[in-house]
Design an enzyme around this catalytic site. Structure first.
Site, PDB file in Angstrom:
ATOM      1  N   GLN A 110       0.800  -1.220   0.000  1.00 27.44           N
ATOM      2  CA  GLN A 110       0.000   0.000   0.000  1.00 27.44           C
ATOM      3  C   GLN A 110       0.835   1.274   0.000  1.00 27.44           C
ATOM      4  O   GLN A 110       0.330   2.342  -0.301  1.00 27.44           O
ATOM      5  CB  GLN A 110      -0.933  -0.001   1.212  1.00 27.44           C
ATOM      6  CG  GLN A 110      -1.999  -1.058   1.106  1.00 27.44           C
ATOM      7  CD  GLN A 110      -2.888  -1.079   2.332  1.00 27.44           C
ATOM      8  OE1 GLN A 110      -2.620  -1.810   3.272  1.00 27.44           O
ATOM      9  NE2 GLN A 110      -3.943  -0.290   2.339  1.00 27.44           N
ATOM     10  N   ASN A 115      -1.363 -10.487   8.657  1.00 24.03           N
ATOM     11  CA  ASN A 115      -2.295  -9.398   8.910  1.00 24.03           C
ATOM     12  C   ASN A 115      -3.701  -9.844   8.522  1.00 24.03           C
ATOM     13  O   ASN A 115      -3.934 -10.289   7.396  1.00 24.03           O
ATOM     14  CB  ASN A 115      -1.939  -8.167   8.066  1.00 24.03           C
ATOM     15  CG  ASN A 115      -2.959  -7.055   8.238  1.00 24.03           C
ATOM     16  OD1 ASN A 115      -3.051  -6.452   9.305  1.00 24.03           O
ATOM     17  ND2 ASN A 115      -3.760  -6.796   7.204  1.00 24.03           N
ATOM     18  N   GLU A 116      -4.623  -9.747   9.455  1.00 23.20           N
ATOM     19  CA  GLU A 116      -6.062  -9.909   9.180  1.00 23.20           C
ATOM     20  C   GLU A 116      -6.423 -11.135   8.350  1.00 23.20           C
ATOM     21  O   GLU A 116      -6.780 -11.040   7.176  1.00 23.20           O
ATOM     22  CB  GLU A 116      -6.600  -8.668   8.467  1.00 23.20           C
ATOM     23  CG  GLU A 116      -6.505  -7.411   9.286  1.00 23.20           C
ATOM     24  CD  GLU A 116      -7.414  -6.305   8.753  1.00 23.20           C
ATOM     25  OE1 GLU A 116      -7.951  -6.445   7.642  1.00 23.20           O
ATOM     26  OE2 GLU A 116      -7.593  -5.308   9.456  1.00 23.20           O
ATOM     27  N   GLU A 154      -4.287  -1.595  14.280  1.00 25.00           N
ATOM     28  CA  GLU A 154      -4.886  -0.657  13.319  1.00 25.00           C
ATOM     29  C   GLU A 154      -6.170  -0.121  13.899  1.00 25.00           C
ATOM     30  O   GLU A 154      -6.956  -0.874  14.484  1.00 25.00           O
ATOM     31  CB  GLU A 154      -5.231  -1.332  11.980  1.00 25.00           C
ATOM     32  CG  GLU A 154      -4.070  -1.615  11.081  1.00 25.00           C
ATOM     33  CD  GLU A 154      -4.506  -2.223   9.742  1.00 25.00           C
ATOM     34  OE1 GLU A 154      -5.611  -1.907   9.245  1.00 25.00           O
ATOM     35  OE2 GLU A 154      -3.730  -3.028   9.214  1.00 25.00           O
TER      36      GLU A 154
HETATM   37  C1  BGP Z   1      -7.316  -3.185   7.019  1.00 26.50           C
HETATM   38  C2  BGP Z   1      -6.023  -3.509   6.324  1.00 26.50           C
HETATM   39  C3  BGP Z   1      -5.236  -2.334   5.881  1.00 26.50           C
HETATM   40  C4  BGP Z   1      -6.060  -1.143   5.437  1.00 26.50           C
HETATM   41  C5  BGP Z   1      -7.247  -0.878   6.353  1.00 26.50           C
HETATM   42  C6  BGP Z   1      -8.234   0.130   5.819  1.00 26.50           C
HETATM   43  O1  BGP Z   1      -8.238  -4.183   6.744  1.00 26.50           O
HETATM   44  O2  BGP Z   1      -5.198  -4.287   7.144  1.00 26.50           O
HETATM   45  O3  BGP Z   1      -4.330  -2.782   4.926  1.00 26.50           O
HETATM   46  O4  BGP Z   1      -6.330  -1.136   4.117  1.00 26.50           O
HETATM   47  O5  BGP Z   1      -7.957  -2.049   6.625  1.00 26.50           O
HETATM   48  O6  BGP Z   1      -9.082  -0.484   4.904  1.00 26.50           O
HETATM   49  P1  BGP Z   1      -9.525   0.181   3.555  1.00 26.50           P
HETATM   50  O7  BGP Z   1      -8.248   0.590   2.889  1.00 26.50           O
HETATM   51  O8  BGP Z   1     -10.257  -0.879   2.815  1.00 26.50           O
HETATM   52  O9  BGP Z   1     -10.394   1.308   3.922  1.00 26.50           O
END
Ligand code: BGP
Length: 467
Positions: free
Chosen positions: A17, A158-159, A374
């Site tokens: 990203q 991650n996630e 996050e």
């Molecule tokens: C989480 C991820 C990130 C980031 C964030 C925001 O799910 O770990 O990588 O992207 O969400 O999400 P989005 O960019 O879809 O708004």
């Protein structure tokens, strides 16, 4: 209520990203490269050009009281094909990056996999294929040894939920498949097995640091808490997103209740989840060795029973009110009076983060430490001559930090908070109009501008007090 002296005030990033240079410096192709090309909406280049700008970003961290950074290593920069030959240029990049972190007194919290599987492994089935699990463990082993003197905090994945749901239920990540609950469960189980194998390896080699996994959690409330059908629907979604992975993380196996719900949801589609006893043996061992869990927390959900046709629409543009989520036999996500939403329809519900932290403490008393890895608000920032007033974001973060402190007061061991995101960057399914950063990026010039939230965050980090 004050933050502890050693509390980490961090900023989060992810390789794909922010780095840019997606096809440069020896990096291999990943699942997303082709997927984004086919969609044709946006690309991850140059994103925030972190590959070249990281010395500036780390200097900004130091200037703004940010003492931790979440970084992910791009698997395909190290092993361009996922396994086999290494790319020295990629390895050197991360050595330099970690050196720069130290220079600025910023602790790197490093994730090995942040949605970016190398393309060959992805095409062979990603984590539904055992081969990917083995390749991941080899890649992890390589990184642990190579960066052992530079990295103290590791996260395997991650996630895991986001990977599973977006790849197989919502269709917003490559492969773009929809409504396949069985594959989602199977992918989650397989990734937790890969996580467990990596944790055991790390511990058996006796490295000095700590290791855990990042889960994305959302508290699931019944839309009508007096309606038994809604209570069941909330439970379905909870098992699907939260409890299956929390059990795997902290118990290393699945409770009867978890298995009952998971098997029921899979069987509605004629599917079967394969969980072998030998996998559970490995996972149980890892559950005892985990040092911490990263919790990504953005929102909660209100769920009502749903027997209609599968109907999911992802709001990837910021047109408020366009998202729909109805999964047959599972549930339907509802708006709730009195709870505001972002332009992307994410509910703003900070007290639910408190509920989730308390739930972990009560349901999994063997957890050791939690980092909020996050949390943040996607917002269409206005840039007015270098001034970015993002008060709604400040308000969002303030309210979440308030509930974080309340949870600490109630005895939950939360050691740090990483705002998503450190600077503006590419958003997987939204592109560039959804900004999250403390630092605004002008994508034409790659110049960084601190937003009002950056100045506010600096004060909190310096005073350890929430304003
Ligand atoms: C989480 C991820 C990130 C980031 C964030 C925001 O799910 O770990 O990588 O992207 O969400 O999400 P989005 O960019 O879809 O708004």
């Amino acid at each position: 209520m004050k933050f502890a002296e050693d509390f980490i005030f961090g900023g989060a990033t992810a390789a794909y990203q922010c780095e840019g240079s997606t096809r440069a410096y020896g990096k291999g192709v990943i699942s997303w490269d082709e997927f984004l090309e086919t969609k044709g909406r946006f690309q991850a280049d140059p994103a925030s050009d972190f590959y070249h700008q990281y010395p500036i970003d780390l200097k900004l961290c130091k200037m703004f009281g940010i003492n931790g950074i979440r970084i992910s290593i791009s698997w395909a920069r190290i092993f361009p094909k996922g396994s086999g030959e290494i790319n020295q240029e990629g390895i050197d990049f991360y050595h330099n990056l970690f050196k720069e972190c130290r220079k600025n007194d910023v602790d790197p919290f490093v994730t090995l996999h942040h949605f970016d599987t190398p393309i060959g492994l992805y095409k062979d089935g990603d984590f539904l294929n055992e081969h990917t699990i083995n390749a991941f463990v080899k890649y992890a082993e390589f990184c642990f040894e190579e960066f052992k003197d530079e990295v103290t905090y590791w996260f395997t994945f991650n996630e895991i939920w986001a990977v599973a749901t977006n790849q197989y239920i919502e269709g917003t990540f490559p492969y773009g498949e929809k409504y396949n609950v069985t594959k989602a469960f199977q992918a989650m189980h397989n990734m937790m097995l890969a996580h467990a194998k990596a944790v055991i390896l790390y511990k058996e080699k006796g490295y000095n640091g700590k290791i855990g996994v990042v889960q994305s959690l959302e508290y699931k409330y019944p839309y009508n808490e007096l309606k038994v059908e809604d209570i069941h629907a909330a439970k379905n979604e909870d098992v699907l997103q939260n409890q299956f992975l929390l059990d795997a993380t902290f118990l290393g196996e699945y409770s009867c209740e978890t298995l009952q719900v998971a098997n029921k949801l899979a069987s509605l589609q004629g599917g079967v989840i394969t969980i072998k006893e030998e996998d559970l043996k490995i996972m149980r061992k890892a559950a005892e060795l985990n040092d911490f869990m990263g919790m990504n927390y953005y929102q909660s959900r209100f769920i009502q029973a749903y027997d209609g046709e599968n109907d999911i629409f992802h709001n990837g543009t910021g047109e408020k009110g366009t998202s729909r989520f109805g999964l047959q036999g599972v549930g339907e996500r509802m708006e709730k009076d009195g709870i505001d939403r972002t332009d992307w329809d994410w509910l703003i519900h900070p007290e639910s983060m408190f509920d989730m932290l308390m739930r972990i403490k009560m349901q999994y008393p063997n957890y050791k430490e939690i980092y909020i890895t996050e949390n943040g608000m996607g917002y269409k920032d206005d840039f007015e001559n270098g001034v970015i007033d993002d008060s709604p974001r400040i308000d969002f973060v303030r309210r979440h930090l308030h509930y974080l402190l309340k949870a600490v007061e109630a005895g939950v061991n939360v050691k740090g908070y990483f705002i998503w995101s450190l600077m503006d960057m590419f958003s997987w399914t939204n592109g560039y109009n959804k900004r999250y950063g403390l630092f605004y990026i002008d994508y034409e010039t790659q110049k960084r501008y601190p937003k009002a939230s950056a100045y506010w965050y600096k004060r909190i980090s310096e005073t350890k007090e929430l304003e």
